[in-house]
Design a protein around this motif. Structure first.
Motif, mmCIF file in Angstrom:
data_model
loop_
_atom_site.group_PDB
_atom_site.id
_atom_site.type_symbol
_atom_site.label_atom_id
_atom_site.label_comp_id
_atom_site.label_asym_id
_atom_site.label_seq_id
_atom_site.Cartn_x
_atom_site.Cartn_y
_atom_site.Cartn_z
ATOM 1 N N ARG A 1 -12.124 1.092 -2.418
ATOM 2 C CA ARG A 1 -10.660 1.119 -2.038
ATOM 3 C C ARG A 1 -10.280 -0.291 -2.068
ATOM 4 O O ARG A 1 -9.954 -0.727 -0.938
ATOM 5 C CB ARG A 1 -10.469 2.135 -1.203
ATOM 6 N N PRO B 1 -5.011 1.452 -0.702
ATOM 7 C CA PRO B 1 -4.831 2.672 -0.617
ATOM 8 C C PRO B 1 -4.393 3.197 -1.994
ATOM 9 O O PRO B 1 -4.503 4.252 -2.311
ATOM 10 C CB PRO B 1 -3.514 3.067 0.334
ATOM 11 N N ASP C 1 0.840 -1.176 0.065
ATOM 12 C CA ASP C 1 0.115 -0.042 0.004
ATOM 13 C C ASP C 1 0.809 1.125 -0.107
ATOM 14 O O ASP C 1 1.572 1.263 0.769
ATOM 15 C CB ASP C 1 -0.839 0.122 1.311
ATOM 16 N N ASP D 1 -10.402 9.630 -5.766
ATOM 17 C CA ASP D 1 -11.813 9.014 -5.040
ATOM 18 C C ASP D 1 -12.946 9.442 -5.564
ATOM 19 O O ASP D 1 -14.054 9.292 -5.051
ATOM 20 C CB ASP D 1 -11.473 9.751 -3.537
ATOM 21 N N ASP E 1 -13.603 1.593 2.944
ATOM 22 C CA ASP E 1 -13.394 1.076 1.647
ATOM 23 C C ASP E 1 -14.416 1.491 0.443
ATOM 24 O O ASP E 1 -13.952 1.049 -0.781
ATOM 25 C CB ASP E 1 -13.017 -0.136 1.663
ATOM 26 N N HIS F 1 -7.869 1.843 -6.661
ATOM 27 C CA HIS F 1 -9.404 1.820 -6.647
ATOM 28 C C HIS F 1 -9.897 1.553 -7.715
ATOM 29 O O HIS F 1 -9.528 1.579 -8.730
ATOM 30 C CB HIS F 1 -9.414 3.738 -6.212
#
Length: 701
Positions: free
Chosen positions: A448, A451, A22, A42, A402, A454
């Motif tokens: 997610r 990290p 990650d 995001d 997540d 995605h």
């Protein structure tokens, strides 16, 4: 490859990416999809944000800034009588002038009219901070003709103040001179820019000049309130239009022009002034309000190559000179609430938008007696008005650490009204009204997986009304505008993977499909008139990939690739000649939609830091592009290479950036853009061979 197979390929890759180390990374802040500050990493949608500092290019065409973004076809037409040719995932490709099918904004102010037609001539790159591009289903939250969204953002004023002067020039008489001032004075920040550009043109009869100015003034009234004023203007006087070439003409001499371009001195003048004001108010810790209002005027005069005999023999012909006087404006009010729902971060935005265009359209003959290319007798006079009232709402909810859900809906009401003021024998009253409404929901989810990895998926409905240009004539040659045309509706879906395994490395892949009903296509070409029809079904599907990494100190690699198949899924009849009075030639299901290349690729390796030597090597590849609905002709694909170099140094408060560039290193003759479904078979607009550019930017702090 079908959409299901592409989606499966992404799904199979997930177990592998979930096992790696990650490494979190914060992306640049954007506002495109959610209308709030949020990292693109995001957001469950395909978004790219491209910074726009001066980088050793001519810096006058938006196409210069969009090459690295997958899914986007942006062609510099080498014809400043027409706008840059831009399409996103195949939407907007049918446009022969202006930009249709995608939404355009500058500093949040629409550059697309309510009918769906827009232009970017007033986009000032010299003062810009970044360009954002949203692709896929979430574009529908911007209403009519939102096959994608492009937004340009002017930079805020800087502290300490900076003043910059730039000069660049090179082949074909290209010259750009610009001056920019940015600063902060107490509660006010400013960014003011003026740019002069001129060119002799690569082809004969293609000289142009453009003067533009842009100003952004921000007033921070208090900690919770800011007022922003945006002003811009552009003037393009008598830009020569070389028209397109047939395949035979292109092969004989790519720099030539069609004879009728000289005969009628084809050209266009455009003049625009626009002002917008934005009020941002934080009400309390959870609530905020944003209100935007704008107004502008734009005039266009264009001399076409319509033959005299055509105008004389047809009483209903609108002539060979187009004269448009536009007044437009509108506003947007949006309330945003940020808090928690069930203990999880939640954000809701709701608003209403109103846009209005009032156009006085006149048409005149392009001859007086034996003199051609001059304004003659009046042949068209009408008042056209189109306006929309849209309500929208969208929400983002991080339901777990997540998982994030995002959804929204927009209701659009678009109304057209035309009042004919030129009624004569053989030219009856063409007045009329029509109303189009649509509700376009969208939804997406982001997981997610790690990290640094995605995964997202989304779905949405979109729609596109005909523009006033497409409503201009009925296919049955009857009286009135073509208010029988239906809006196109589309179902859009997308699955994607976003990777950020290191602080300086990002990559992504997305697979997508858009199925459209009632796609617009050409019905007839007769006497300078193009009419349109609805095609039952069409499809755009493909895959995009991008890569961005600092592979070593001061060494930056950028690459992108798009594979796109756009096709008609229903058979229909079309015209294949300029004198076609009714569609009579069959187009088979599966025929590719014109103007959409099957493949696009870009790669660039850039060396250099803030100071010292700079160098860039880039490659741009475009696949073969069909040019007519029948699919019988296509512009060949090509790959072009460019090389840039420069040196940046500081001397006291001065910074000097010197640069030079060579494009099309192999000096290839290629077709840079196409005019889809041209009734005379002049589909092709050649691009220059090898060209050079040199320049200098001087900044004082």
């Amino acid at each position: 490859m079908t959409f299901r197979l592409l989606a499966a390929a992404v799904a199979l890759a997930l177990p592998a990416v979930a096992t790696a180390q990650d490494v979190p990374r914060l992306g640049a802040m954007v506002v495109t999809a959610t209308r709030t500050a949020q990292s693109p990493y995001d957001v469950p949608a395909a978004i790219d944000s491209v910074p726009t500092p001066p980088d050793g290019t001519l810096d006058v065409n938006l196409s210069e800034r969009l090459q690295s973004i997958p899914g986007v076809t942006a062609r510099d037409r080498q014809n400043y009588a027409q706008d840059t040719q831009i399409s996103i995932r195949g939407f907007g490709a049918r446009s022969t002038f202006g930009i249709r099918g995608i939404r355009l904004y500058t500093d949040g102010i629409p550059a697309t009219m309510p009918d769906g037609q827009g232009q970017v001539t007033h986009f000032n790159l010299d003062s810009a901070e970044r360009v954002e591009v949203l692709r896929g289903p979430f574009s529908a939250l911007y209403g009519n003709a939102s096959g994608g969204v492009i937004q340009l953002f002017t930079a805020d004023g800087t502290e300490p103040p900076t003043y910059r002067v730039g000069v660049a020039g090179g082949s074909n008489g290209n010259l750009r001179v610009s001056a920019n001032a940015r600063g902060v004075e107490g509660p006010v920040d400013y960014n003011v820019d003026v740019t002069h550009f001129r060119t002799d043109g690569y082809r004969d009869h293609s000289a142009a000049r453009r003067e533009s100015g842009n100003a952004k003034l921000g007033w921070t009234i208090d900690d919770d309130t800011k007022l922003t004023l945006v002003l811009n203007a552009v003037d393009i006087p008598d830009a020569q239009d070389p028209l397109g070439l047939t395949r035979a003409q292109y092969r004989a001499d790519p720099r030539q022009v069609a004879a009728v371009a000289r005969t009628f001195d084809t050209r266009k003048s455009a003049d625009q002034q626009q002002a917008g004001v934005i009020w941002d108010q934080r009400i309390d810790a959870s609530n905020s309000l944003r209100v935007m209002a704008y107004y502008g005027q734009r005039s266009v005069t264009q001399y076409l190559s319509i033959p005299v005999a055509t105008q004389v023999s047809q009483p209903g012909n609108a002539g060979g000179v187009v004269d448009l006087a536009n007044a437009y404006g509108g506003g947007d009010a949006r309330w945003t609430w940020r808090d928690t729902l069930a203990g999880k971060p939640f954000e809701l935005a709701a608003g209403v938008a109103y846009d209005n265009q009032h156009q006085h359209r006149q048409g005149d003959e392009n001859f007086v007696g034996t003199a051609l290319g001059v304004r003659g007798a009046l042949r068209r006079d009408e008042i056209d008005r189109v306006f929309n009232v849209d309500e929208y709402a969208q929400a983002t909810w991080r339901v777990a650490d997540d998982w994030t859900l995002m959804g929204g809906v927009r209701h659009s009401d678009v109304r057209f009204r035309s009042t004919d003021r030129y009624i004569a024998p053989g030219n009856p009253d063409d007045s009329g009204t029509v109303r189009y409404t649509a509700t376009t929901p969208v939804g997406g989810v982001l997981w997610r997986a790690a990290p640094w990895a995605h995964v997202y998926a989304n779905w949405g409905r979109g729609f596109e009304t005909p523009t006033f240009s497409e409503l201009g004539y009925r296919a049955d040659r009857g009286a009135g505008l073509a208010f029988n045309l239906k809006p196109s509706h589309s179902n859009n879906m997308e699955v994607g993977l976003k990777l950020q395994p290191a602080e300086t490395l990002s990559a992504g892949v997305a697979v997508f499909r858009a199925d459209s009903d009632d796609e617009l296509a050409v019905a007839t070409n007769l006497g300078g008139r193009t009419t349109y029809q609805n095609i039952a079904r069409s499809r755009r599907q493909g895959i995009e990939a991008s890569f961005d990494d600092e592979v070593a100190r001061d060494l930056h690699l950028v690459a992108s690739y798009t594979r796109l198949l756009a096709s008609f899924r229903s058979p229909f009849l079309t015209c294949v000649s300029a004198g076609c009075r009714a569609p009579d030639t069959p187009v088979a299901a599966g025929t590719r939609i014109p103007g959409v290349p099957r493949g696009l690729g870009y790669a660039a390796i850039k060396y250099g830091g803030e100071r010292g030597w700079q160098a860039t090597l880039d490659a741009n590849a475009v696949g073969a592009t069909p040019v007519n609905d029948l699919g019988t002709e296509a512009a060949p694909g090509y790959a072009l290479f460019g090389l840039g170099a420069g040196y940046v140094f500081d001397h006291g408060p001065w910074r000097v950036n010197t640069f030079g560039r060579l494009d099309n290193l192999a000096d290839r003759h290629v077709i840079g853009s196409v005019i889809v479904n041209d009734g005379n078979g002049r589909y092709y607009e050649p691009a220059p061979g090898r060209t050079f550019l040199v320049g200098v930017d001087v900044t004082w702090r």
